[in-house]
Design an enzyme around this catalytic site. Structure first.
Site, PDB file in Angstrom:
ATOM      1  N   VAL A  52       2.569  75.031  -4.896  1.00  0.00           N
ATOM      2  CA  VAL A  52       3.334  75.164  -3.652  1.00  0.00           C
ATOM      3  C   VAL A  52       3.004  76.490  -2.954  1.00  0.00           C
ATOM      4  O   VAL A  52       2.856  76.538  -1.729  1.00  0.00           O
ATOM      5  CB  VAL A  52       4.854  75.041  -3.912  1.00  0.00           C
ATOM      6  N   GLU A  99      15.319  73.944   0.772  1.00  0.00           N
ATOM      7  CA  GLU A  99      14.923  72.623   1.261  1.00  0.00           C
ATOM      8  C   GLU A  99      13.925  71.924   0.336  1.00  0.00           C
ATOM      9  O   GLU A  99      14.017  70.718   0.094  1.00  0.00           O
ATOM     10  CB  GLU A  99      14.308  72.775   2.667  1.00  0.00           C
ATOM     11  N   GLY A 106      -2.147  62.533 -11.348  1.00  0.00           N
ATOM     12  CA  GLY A 106      -1.422  63.790 -11.159  1.00  0.00           C
ATOM     13  C   GLY A 106      -0.011  63.611 -10.630  1.00  0.00           C
ATOM     14  O   GLY A 106       0.642  64.578 -10.246  1.00  0.00           O
ATOM     15  N   LYS A 138      18.432  66.254  -8.941  1.00  0.00           N
ATOM     16  CA  LYS A 138      18.308  66.248  -7.472  1.00  0.00           C
ATOM     17  C   LYS A 138      19.576  65.665  -6.845  1.00  0.00           C
ATOM     18  O   LYS A 138      20.043  66.156  -5.808  1.00  0.00           O
ATOM     19  CB  LYS A 138      17.082  65.440  -7.055  1.00  0.00           C
TER      20      LYS A 138
HETATM   21  N1  NAP Z   1       4.432  71.000  -7.248  1.00  0.00           N
HETATM   22  C1  NAP Z   1       5.220  70.303  -6.437  1.00  0.00           C
HETATM   23  O1  NAP Z   1       4.825  69.266  -5.877  1.00  0.00           O
HETATM   24  C2  NAP Z   1       6.622  70.776  -6.186  1.00  0.00           C
HETATM   25  C3  NAP Z   1       7.419  70.078  -5.262  1.00  0.00           C
HETATM   26  C4  NAP Z   1       8.695  70.548  -4.959  1.00  0.00           C
HETATM   27  C5  NAP Z   1       9.190  71.651  -5.628  1.00  0.00           C
HETATM   28  N2  NAP Z   1       8.392  72.298  -6.559  1.00  0.00           N
HETATM   29  C6  NAP Z   1       8.947  73.482  -7.215  1.00  0.00           C
HETATM   30  O2  NAP Z   1       8.236  74.621  -6.738  1.00  0.00           O
HETATM   31  C7  NAP Z   1       8.175  75.609  -7.760  1.00  0.00           C
HETATM   32  C8  NAP Z   1       6.703  75.986  -7.995  1.00  0.00           C
HETATM   33  O3  NAP Z   1       6.021  74.826  -8.417  1.00  0.00           O
HETATM   34  P1  NAP Z   1       4.424  74.806  -8.514  1.00  0.00           P
HETATM   35  O4  NAP Z   1       4.064  73.388  -8.736  1.00  0.00           O
HETATM   36  O5  NAP Z   1       3.812  75.531  -7.385  1.00  0.00           O
HETATM   37  O6  NAP Z   1       4.208  75.622  -9.876  1.00  0.00           O
HETATM   38  P2  NAP Z   1       2.841  76.211 -10.449  1.00  0.00           P
HETATM   39  O7  NAP Z   1       1.686  75.538  -9.836  1.00  0.00           O
HETATM   40  O8  NAP Z   1       2.982  76.200 -11.931  1.00  0.00           O
HETATM   41  O9  NAP Z   1       2.844  77.733  -9.956  1.00  0.00           O
HETATM   42  C9  NAP Z   1       3.693  78.709 -10.471  1.00  0.00           C
HETATM   43  C10 NAP Z   1       3.238  80.081  -9.988  1.00  0.00           C
HETATM   44  O10 NAP Z   1       4.138  81.058 -10.499  1.00  0.00           O
HETATM   45  C11 NAP Z   1       3.416  82.048 -11.252  1.00  0.00           C
HETATM   46  N3  NAP Z   1       4.258  82.383 -12.398  1.00  0.00           N
HETATM   47  C12 NAP Z   1       4.845  81.540 -13.264  1.00  0.00           C
HETATM   48  N4  NAP Z   1       5.569  82.233 -14.176  1.00  0.00           N
HETATM   49  C13 NAP Z   1       5.424  83.540 -13.868  1.00  0.00           C
HETATM   50  C14 NAP Z   1       5.910  84.742 -14.432  1.00  0.00           C
HETATM   51  N5  NAP Z   1       6.693  84.742 -15.484  1.00  0.00           N
HETATM   52  N6  NAP Z   1       5.556  85.902 -13.845  1.00  0.00           N
HETATM   53  C15 NAP Z   1       4.755  85.915 -12.764  1.00  0.00           C
HETATM   54  N7  NAP Z   1       4.270  84.812 -12.183  1.00  0.00           N
HETATM   55  C16 NAP Z   1       4.595  83.641 -12.734  1.00  0.00           C
HETATM   56  C17 NAP Z   1       2.121  81.393 -11.652  1.00  0.00           C
HETATM   57  O11 NAP Z   1       1.142  82.400 -11.822  1.00  0.00           O
HETATM   58  P3  NAP Z   1      -0.386  82.045 -12.231  1.00  0.00           P
HETATM   59  O12 NAP Z   1      -0.939  81.319 -11.047  1.00  0.00           O
HETATM   60  O13 NAP Z   1      -1.015  83.345 -12.449  1.00  0.00           O
HETATM   61  O14 NAP Z   1      -0.279  81.176 -13.444  1.00  0.00           O
HETATM   62  C18 NAP Z   1       1.839  80.484 -10.461  1.00  0.00           C
HETATM   63  O15 NAP Z   1       1.182  81.188  -9.461  1.00  0.00           O
HETATM   64  C19 NAP Z   1       8.869  74.995  -8.979  1.00  0.00           C
HETATM   65  O16 NAP Z   1      10.207  75.413  -9.011  1.00  0.00           O
HETATM   66  C20 NAP Z   1       8.790  73.503  -8.719  1.00  0.00           C
HETATM   67  O17 NAP Z   1       9.844  72.772  -9.336  1.00  0.00           O
HETATM   68  C21 NAP Z   1       7.133  71.893  -6.844  1.00  0.00           C
END
Ligand code: NAP
Length: 422
Positions: free
Chosen positions: A16, A129, A187, A205
């Site tokens: 995201v 949101e 995915g 949700k």
């Molecule tokens: N993916 C979706 O389609 C989607 C949709 C709606 C909502 N969300 C929500 O959006 C949020 C992010 O999701 P995402 O899919 O983008 O996750 P993601 O791809 O796993 O990305 C997480 C990011 O946070 C960083 N991170 C994680 N733990 C950390 C820590 N302890 N200290 C510092 N940095 C840290 C990671 O760093 P690195 O890159 O260095 O590993 C990465 O950049 C979540 O809450 C998820 O539920 C996701």
């Protein structure tokens, strides 16, 4: 026109976060026009500084949260995910009186009420949101668009993985495990899909949406859940035979003055609005006392749809934070495209012999008739009608042709020409 600068501390740059950077980059001018604010990312927190992040300036990356949260930014955007350290990051930002935007469904479900309260006590804004239904603006609809309604019920397809699996089972006749494997390969499903399949993701949700719709505090444990893991290809076939589809539906509705919450695997008749929601899409059907029934549907997850929801929160906060955007002066250029489509035509004619002349003009203009019919009235006052469905032709050609036809002596008036939309 340069806008007011709004500085963002970004926590997380994964699926995201990268989508958000891409969208802010691509639509920077559009956002400035609409909000009067120039968005600037000041620092980005990640775990691994060496990871490839195309389009992201490496100089902005840090592994130290305090550099992001306490660096004088106006707003903190939390896209790290999970409960900790995300919760502590958000509390730290709120304590420092920063506005916060998050997409963190798990944290919102666990702690949403107290986080919203903490933000209100600090007199800062808290946007979430993207935490439910990705790109669909359902949180904003409940918080503002529908704020004048008493909500009677809210039901929806809130888990894209389950919906993808059930759609594949219905379309391809495959068993649950094969459809799940396909969802994982594409995915749409996590390596461990338990939370999705057993209904707990949808329950989280539902809790977030129901707290907004019904103004109060709820517990996820009070929501009975039913998973889709026991559904077989035979169940799906039988549902089809009786005119239904199987869907996982999350519902919150007022029954006898009390709120009922549930996540169920149900059969929906084909003409039910949620039955048409296919693949990984999400939808929410809301019933309000003033607005009646409203369906919100679209992409429930993914990099750009979720980033779109995060950005909507950012811009909303920016607007309330001194952003000012008078309506744009420039006039917008419009075009009239020459669409190619089938046309339905009804002409009033004096007598049946008109058909010959009409056919000649159609042929001369290269228009093929797909279907034709006529209604002949016997009375002197009666009207004879010719009905024609053409093959696809350019609108310019059809306009010229039917102007020619309506000029025939034996054709009365201009007739009706309607484009068949795709
Ligand atoms: N993916 C979706 O389609 C989607 C949709 C709606 C909502 N969300 C929500 O959006 C949020 C992010 O999701 P995402 O899919 O983008 O996750 P993601 O791809 O796993 O990305 C997480 C990011 O946070 C960083 N991170 C994680 N733990 C950390 C820590 N302890 N200290 C510092 N940095 C840290 C990671 O760093 P690195 O890159 O260095 O590993 C990465 O950049 C979540 O809450 C998820 O539920 C996701």
């Amino acid at each position: 026109m340069a806008g007011k600068q709004l500085s963002i501390g970004l926590l997380g740059c994964g699926t995201v976060g990268r989508g958000l950077m891409e969208l802010m980059d691509k639509n920077r001018a559009l956002i400035r026009d609409r909000s009067g604010v120039d968005l600037q990312v000041s620092q980005i927190l990640v775990r691994d500084l060496k990871k490839e992040r195309p389009g992201v300036d490496n100089a902005l990356l840090t592994t130290r949260p305090e550099k992001v949260i306490e660096n004088g930014c106006d707003m903190v955007v939390e896209l790290v995910g999970g409960l900790e350290p995300a919760r502590s990051f958000i509390h730290r930002a709120l304590t420092g009186r920063k506005h916060v935007v998050t997409a963190n469904k798990a944290l919102l479900a666990a702690d949403g009420f107290s986080l919203r309260r903490a933000a209100a006590l600090q007199n800062v804004r808290f946007g979430f949101e993207a935490s439910v239904c990705g790109g669909i603006p359902i949180v904003r609809a409940l918080r503002s668009g529908l704020v004048g309604n008493e909500i009677h019920s809210l039901s929806g397809i809130l888990n894209g993985t389950c919906n993808y699996i059930l759609t594949r089972m219905a379309d391809d006749g495959v068993e649950f495990t094969d459809a799940l494997r396909e969802a994982q390969v594409k995915g749409f499903a996590e390596a461990d899909p338990t939370l999705d399949i057993d209904g707990h993701d949808a329950a989280q949700k539902l809790k977030i949406l129901a707290e907004l719709a019904f103004n109060g505090r709820l517990e996820t444990k009070d929501i009975p859940v039913e998973g889709i893991g026991t559904v077989t290809a035979e169940d799906v076939r039988f549902a089809r035979e009786i005119g239904c589809v199987i869907r996982q539906v999350a519902t919150a509705e007022v029954l006898d003055g009390a709120l009922s919450l549930r996540v169920e695997t149900v059969l929906l008749p084909h003409d039910h609005q949620l039955a048409a929601v296919r693949d990984e899409n999400n939808a929410v059907l809301v019933r309000g006392d003033a607005v009646g029934e409203m369906l919100f549907s679209g992409k429930g997850a993914g990099s750009l749809p979720s980033a779109s929801a995060v950005l909507s929160d950012i811009v909303e906060i920016a607007k309330h934070n001194g952003g000012f955007s008078p309506p744009a002066e420039r006039s917008i250029q419009t075009i009239k495209p020459d669409l190619s489509s089938r046309h339905y035509v009804r002409l009033q004619v004096e007598e049946p012999s008109a058909i010959g002349a009409i056919t000649t003009i159609l042929e001369r203009n290269g228009i093929t008739v797909r279907r034709a019919g006529a209604i002949w009235a016997k009375t002197p006052q009666g009207r004879n009608h010719v009905k024609i469905l053409t093959q696809a032709c350019l609108q310019s050609v059809s306009e010229k042709t039917f102007t020619e036809i309506s000029a025939l002596d034996m054709v009365i008036g201009k007739g009706v020409v309607l484009r068949v939309a795709q």
